[in-house]
Design an enzyme around this catalytic site. Structure first.
Site, PDB file in Angstrom:
ATOM      1  N   ALA A  46     -51.116  21.056  13.887  1.00 29.25           N
ATOM      2  CA  ALA A  46     -50.037  20.770  12.922  1.00 29.25           C
ATOM      3  C   ALA A  46     -48.886  19.974  13.542  1.00 29.25           C
ATOM      4  O   ALA A  46     -47.731  20.134  13.164  1.00 29.25           O
ATOM      5  CB  ALA A  46     -49.512  22.063  12.294  1.00 29.25           C
ATOM      6  N   HIS A  49     -47.718  13.783  16.193  1.00 30.09           N
ATOM      7  CA  HIS A  49     -47.548  13.314  17.572  1.00 30.09           C
ATOM      8  C   HIS A  49     -46.644  12.082  17.625  1.00 30.09           C
ATOM      9  O   HIS A  49     -46.626  11.275  16.687  1.00 30.09           O
ATOM     10  CB  HIS A  49     -48.909  12.966  18.179  1.00 30.09           C
ATOM     11  N   LYS A 249     -55.610  16.994  25.256  1.00 31.16           N
ATOM     12  CA  LYS A 249     -54.172  17.215  25.412  1.00 31.16           C
ATOM     13  C   LYS A 249     -53.825  18.580  26.004  1.00 31.16           C
ATOM     14  O   LYS A 249     -52.657  18.893  26.211  1.00 31.16           O
ATOM     15  CB  LYS A 249     -53.481  17.053  24.062  1.00 31.16           C
ATOM     16  N   SER A 340     -51.524  12.803  12.164  1.00 34.33           N
ATOM     17  CA  SER A 340     -50.337  11.951  12.300  1.00 34.33           C
ATOM     18  C   SER A 340     -50.599  10.534  11.810  1.00 34.33           C
ATOM     19  O   SER A 340     -49.669   9.822  11.430  1.00 34.33           O
ATOM     20  CB  SER A 340     -49.922  11.860  13.782  1.00 34.33           C
ATOM     21  N   CYS A 398     -45.648  38.747  -2.152  1.00 33.03           N
ATOM     22  CA  CYS A 398     -45.869  38.786  -0.690  1.00 33.03           C
ATOM     23  C   CYS A 398     -44.551  39.186  -0.035  1.00 33.03           C
ATOM     24  O   CYS A 398     -43.587  38.418  -0.057  1.00 33.03           O
ATOM     25  CB  CYS A 398     -46.335  37.418  -0.211  1.00 33.03           C
ATOM     26  N   CYS A 400     -43.973  39.980   3.185  1.00 32.18           N
ATOM     27  CA  CYS A 400     -43.694  39.384   4.509  1.00 32.18           C
ATOM     28  C   CYS A 400     -42.978  38.039   4.361  1.00 32.18           C
ATOM     29  O   CYS A 400     -42.072  37.722   5.104  1.00 32.18           O
ATOM     30  CB  CYS A 400     -44.978  39.144   5.286  1.00 32.18           C
ATOM     31  N   CYS A 440     -50.635  41.822  -0.032  1.00 35.77           N
ATOM     32  CA  CYS A 440     -50.540  40.992  -1.252  1.00 35.77           C
ATOM     33  C   CYS A 440     -51.878  40.419  -1.706  1.00 35.77           C
ATOM     34  O   CYS A 440     -51.986  39.953  -2.830  1.00 35.77           O
ATOM     35  CB  CYS A 440     -49.531  39.863  -1.040  1.00 35.77           C
TER      36      CYS A 440
END
Ligand SMILES: Cc1cc2nc3c(=O)[nH]c(=O)nc-3n(C[C@H](O)[C@H](O)[C@H](O)COP(=O)(O)OP(=O)(O)OC[C@H]3O[C@@H](n4cnc5c(N)ncnc54)[C@H](O)[C@@H]3O)c2cc1C
Length: 480
Positions: A46, A49, A249, A340, A398, A400, A440
């Site tokens: 995620a 770069h 990487k 990216s 939910c 949390c 949930c």
């Protein structure tokens, strides 16, 4: 006949559909699964770069740097979680410092903005939880974190709002070139298209071979991760990379847009579709990660997952029109930094389509914004007003992540309808927290069944076939 048929609803397919929807063309995206962004696009680091990793003068270098510059604006317009946190590649010793210099020079050649070499002390000021033995670092302020599936979904939803089409559960089985168009067989019938774009991720070699000569073979490479609770999310504020080597990487440690900490990946040759996690892989990731940030508490792990890199014989991405089958395009071999790069690739592919004969007339009424109500980000006044408009925003489903029933119902009535609990998770973040849907999940399942008017047992966890319950007893406790 459609103008452009896109095969595959990952970040590359969704991005192309979005950019095409600016024009008066009929584009159709086919996805074999029950939702978009469920392949590699849902399981990666995620990271947007900065662009110093790819070798200069490659497609990767060009698209990465251009894509990085586009994504912040895209995320703002389409209301997608994104943070420009910057990245540090750290060196532990002289040998790795030489590697940093190489990356720095590559970055300059690739046009990465504002990169800097830092001393170990400077790196530790930016990130006090780094390994105190750090001797130098490469700082790239343009690196960012994003919600990759949200970006893909936002682009596809907006494209549909602009008149393009997405068909889920539709697998391409064969492609035949007729005189001046393609005849595409799917499990749901035949489609004719002027142009075909193959964005089928780890299956892109199979799709290419349906119509063109064999040019590349995809050998998936699996990367496994830890996702840690939010109490670990503040350990670092930048993306922390290790010095890359022949395996890629290396293992990164980074904050996520939801406030968690992501740690991974390793790199192990894999089989198509095998996204299982392994104790060996997890142990490796742990061992490597603490070299960067020694104080990570892995007991706070809330999820392990794995994604598949689409490696080919070529180091670079495979993007462009077939020389032998005019009108057929590949966006293939999309390992990192594919996420990216996707928006920049789309612009280039559209130019290639135009050169190949696609007429492009801009729409006057193109919609390029999207707004999502996220209850937890509202202040008290805004919350009260939202609940007045729709009392379902007053029901927290939910706990949390503080996600309301209203947000889940909204997601079920947008342009691309999710039919699984994880489909809602990707759109609303329900089940993303510490309990990982333990509280949930059942409630979300009930809301999906109610809103889509389908039996509860037909709502899977994620892909079709991932059933959770087989039926509901008469007067059953699980029914809404
Ligand atoms: C471990 C790992 C870490 C990564 N980290 C990063 C990162 O931090 N930053 C970055 O920029 N990149 C990263 N990447 C790369 C990035 O995730 C990928 O380049 C990108 O997600 C690929 O998107 P895609 O659209 O090509 O493929 P996918 O997301 O896999 O989408 C392809 C779609 O095609 C569908 N499909 C396949 N065959 C057919 C068919 N016959 N008919 C219909 N549909 C079909 C599939 O179901 C799938 O949904 C990482 C990758 C991995 C594996």
């Amino acid at each position: 006949m459609v103008s452009v048929l896109i095969i595959g609803g990952g970040i590359c397919g969704c991005s192309l559909l979005y950019e095409l929807s600016r024009y008066q063309v009929s584009a159709l995206l086919l996805e074999k699964e029950n939702d978009i962004c469920v392949g590699t696009t849902k399981a990666n680091s995620a990271i947007i770069h900065a662009g110093y990793d790819p070798l200069p003068n490659t497609k990767m270098a060009k698209y990465n740097v251009e894509g990085n510059a586009m994504i912040e604006k895209l995320c703002k317009k389409l209301d997608v979680p994104y943070k420009q946190v910057g990245s540090l590649v750290i060196a532990l010793g002289e040998l790795q410092e030489q590697n940093l210099h190489k990356l720095y020079n590559q970055g300059l050649k690739n046009g990465v903005p504002d990169i800097q070499l830092l001393s170990g002390e400077e790196a530790l000021i930016l990130e006090p939880n780094l390994n105190p033995d750090v001797t130098a670092a490469l700082y790239a302020p343009s690196a960012a974190i994003v919600s990759p599936w949200n970006l893909g979904i936002a682009m596809a939803e907006t494209a549909v709002k602009n008149g393009e089409k997405v068909e889920l559960n539709t697998k391409v089985l064969s492609i035949e070139k007729s005189d001046n168009h393609f005849i595409v067989q799917t499990n749901k019938g035949t489609i004719e298209a002027q142009f075909v774009v193959n964005a089928a991720g780890i299956f892109a070699d199979e799709v290419n071979d349906m119509v063109d000569e064999h040019k590349f073979t995809i050998t998936p490479s699996k990367g496994e991760y830890y996702l840690l609770d939010k109490n670990q999310g503040g350990l670092v504020s930048h993306i922390i990379f290790q010095c890359p080597d022949h395996n890629g990487k290396g293992v990164l440690v980074a904050p996520t847009v939801d406030g968690n900490l992501i740690v991974g990946p390793n790199a192990v040759p894999s089989q198509n579709d095998d996204v299982s996690t392994t104790s060996l892989g997890q142990e490796f990731v742990k061992r490597m990660a603490v070299k960067s940030v020694p104080s990570i508490n892995f007991r706070e792990s809330i999820r392990n997952f794995a994604g598949l890199r689409a490696l080919t014989e070529e180091e670079d991405f495979i993007v462009g029109e077939s020389k032998t089958q005019k009108g057929f395009f590949n966006i293939a071999g999309m390992k990192s930094p594919g996420l990216s790069s996707a928006p920049a690739i789309s612009l280039d592919v559209i130019e290639m389509l135009q050169k190949s004969g696609l007429e492009l007339i801009e729409k006057d009424d193109f919609i390029d914004t999207r707004e999502i109500l996220r209850f937890k980000h509202l202040n008290d006044e805004e919350r009260t007003s939202a609940i007045k408009q729709n009392p379902l925003y007053g029901a927290i489903v939910c706990r949390c992540e503080t996600i309301t029933e209203g947000e889940i119902v909204d997601a079920l009535h947008r342009e691309i309808v999710p039919s699984s609990i994880d489909g809602i998770k990707r759109r609303c973040s329900s089940g993303m927290g510490r309990c990982q849907g333990g509280f949930c999940g059942a409630r979300v399942q009930q809301i999906i069944a109610r809103e889509l008017n389908i039996p509860l047992a037909e709502v899977p966890l994620d892909r079709k076939g991932m059933g959770i319950i087989t039926g509901v007893t008469k007067g059953g406790v699980l029914d809404v």
